[in-house]
Design a protein around this motif. Structure first.
Motif, short mmCIF file in Angstrom:
data_model
loop_
_atom_site.label_atom_id
_atom_site.label_comp_id
_atom_site.label_asym_id
_atom_site.label_seq_id
_atom_site.Cartn_x
_atom_site.Cartn_y
_atom_site.Cartn_z
N ASP A 73 1.03 -0.99 -0.04
CA ASP A 73 -0.04 -0.08 0.01
C ASP A 73 0.83 1.17 0.09
O ASP A 73 1.20 1.67 1.13
CB ASP A 73 -0.78 0.08 1.19
N GLN A 74 1.12 1.86 -1.32
CA GLN A 74 2.06 2.82 -1.40
C GLN A 74 1.71 4.11 -0.46
O GLN A 74 2.52 4.78 0.33
CB GLN A 74 2.25 3.16 -2.65
N ASP A 75 0.47 4.52 -0.59
CA ASP A 75 -0.10 5.37 0.47
C ASP A 75 0.07 5.52 1.91
O ASP A 75 0.61 6.25 2.51
CB ASP A 75 -1.70 5.94 0.06
N GLN A 76 -0.02 4.24 2.37
CA GLN A 76 0.29 3.86 3.86
C GLN A 76 1.79 4.08 4.12
O GLN A 76 2.21 4.77 4.87
CB GLN A 76 -0.20 2.40 4.08
N ILE A 78 4.01 5.87 2.27
CA ILE A 78 4.19 7.37 2.28
C ILE A 78 3.97 7.97 3.69
O ILE A 78 4.74 8.90 4.20
CB ILE A 78 3.64 7.90 1.02
N ASN A 79 2.67 7.90 3.89
CA ASN A 79 2.25 8.53 5.27
C ASN A 79 3.16 7.99 6.40
O ASN A 79 3.53 8.88 7.09
CB ASN A 79 0.71 8.09 5.44
N TYR A 107 8.15 13.21 -3.97
CA TYR A 107 7.01 13.55 -4.64
C TYR A 107 7.46 13.62 -6.23
O TYR A 107 6.43 13.11 -7.16
CB TYR A 107 6.81 15.15 -4.21
N THR A 113 2.61 12.62 -6.51
CA THR A 113 1.71 11.98 -5.58
C THR A 113 1.25 13.13 -4.89
O THR A 113 1.98 13.97 -4.24
CB THR A 113 2.08 10.66 -4.75
N SER A 114 -0.25 13.32 -4.64
CA SER A 114 -0.82 14.30 -4.13
C SER A 114 -0.42 14.42 -2.53
O SER A 114 -0.62 15.40 -1.87
CB SER A 114 -2.37 14.57 -4.19
N LEU A 115 -0.06 13.28 -2.05
CA LEU A 115 0.11 13.03 -0.71
C LEU A 115 1.24 13.93 -0.15
O LEU A 115 1.59 14.30 1.06
CB LEU A 115 0.62 11.56 -0.05
N ARG A 157 2.00 16.06 10.85
CA ARG A 157 2.16 15.04 10.25
C ARG A 157 2.59 14.00 11.24
O ARG A 157 2.92 12.83 10.90
CB ARG A 157 2.86 14.92 9.20
#
Length: 158
Positions: A73-76, A78-79, A107, A113-115, A157
């Protein structure tokens, strides 16, 4: 048990397909100290000298598989990495500008990525204000408040 904090960095480097031999070896050693133990984790912690990129990549994949740590899960990922960097900045372990540079690079590497778009804007606002009086990336930010804006960014964050 919870993996050591630097696991976030290991996973981020994996999704970025970046090689970080020294960081991965240190992470493996820290994981052993935290009580984790697998065959390949022991091997990784003992690596000395340069391994071939593909050998190191395969070895770290085996370690993550053995530890059942998923980075699909790339978003996870990154976060988690943003949070990890924020903690390092707020604890004084990392310079805010260095962390912003890292996030700005991610980025770009992750096809915008918008994150991470805020980190891109904030990095270039900071960069412009190092050499001039004006920046056009973040509304309302100037030399008098750029440092506070960066601190607030990382506080949000954690």
């Amino acid at each position: 048990m919870t993996p050591v904090a630097a696991t976030a960095e290991v996973l981020a480097y994996k999704i970025l397909k970046r090689h970080n031999e020294e960081g991965w070896v240190k992470w493996a050693y820290d994981m052993l100290l935290a009580g984790y133990e697998t065959e390949n984790l022991l091997i990784l912690a003992g690596v000395r000298g340069m391994l071939d990129y593909f050998e190191m990549w395969t070895l770290t994949d085996k370690v993550l598989e053995e530890l059942e740590i998923d980075y699909s899960d790339q978003d996870q990922v990154i976060n988690g990495y943003v949070s990890y960097l924020a903690q390092r900045v707020l604890s004084g372990q990392e310079k805010p500008s260095a962390a912003l540079y890292t996030l700005m690079s991610m980025y770009l590497d992750l096809d915008y990525t918008s994150l991470l778009s805020d980190s891109f804007d904030l990095y270039y606002a900071w960069k412009d204000l190092q050499y001039g009086e004006h920046q056009w990336y973040v509304l309302g930010v100037d030399r008098s408040n750029i440092d506070q804006k960066i601190t607030d960014y990382f506080k949000e964050r954690v």
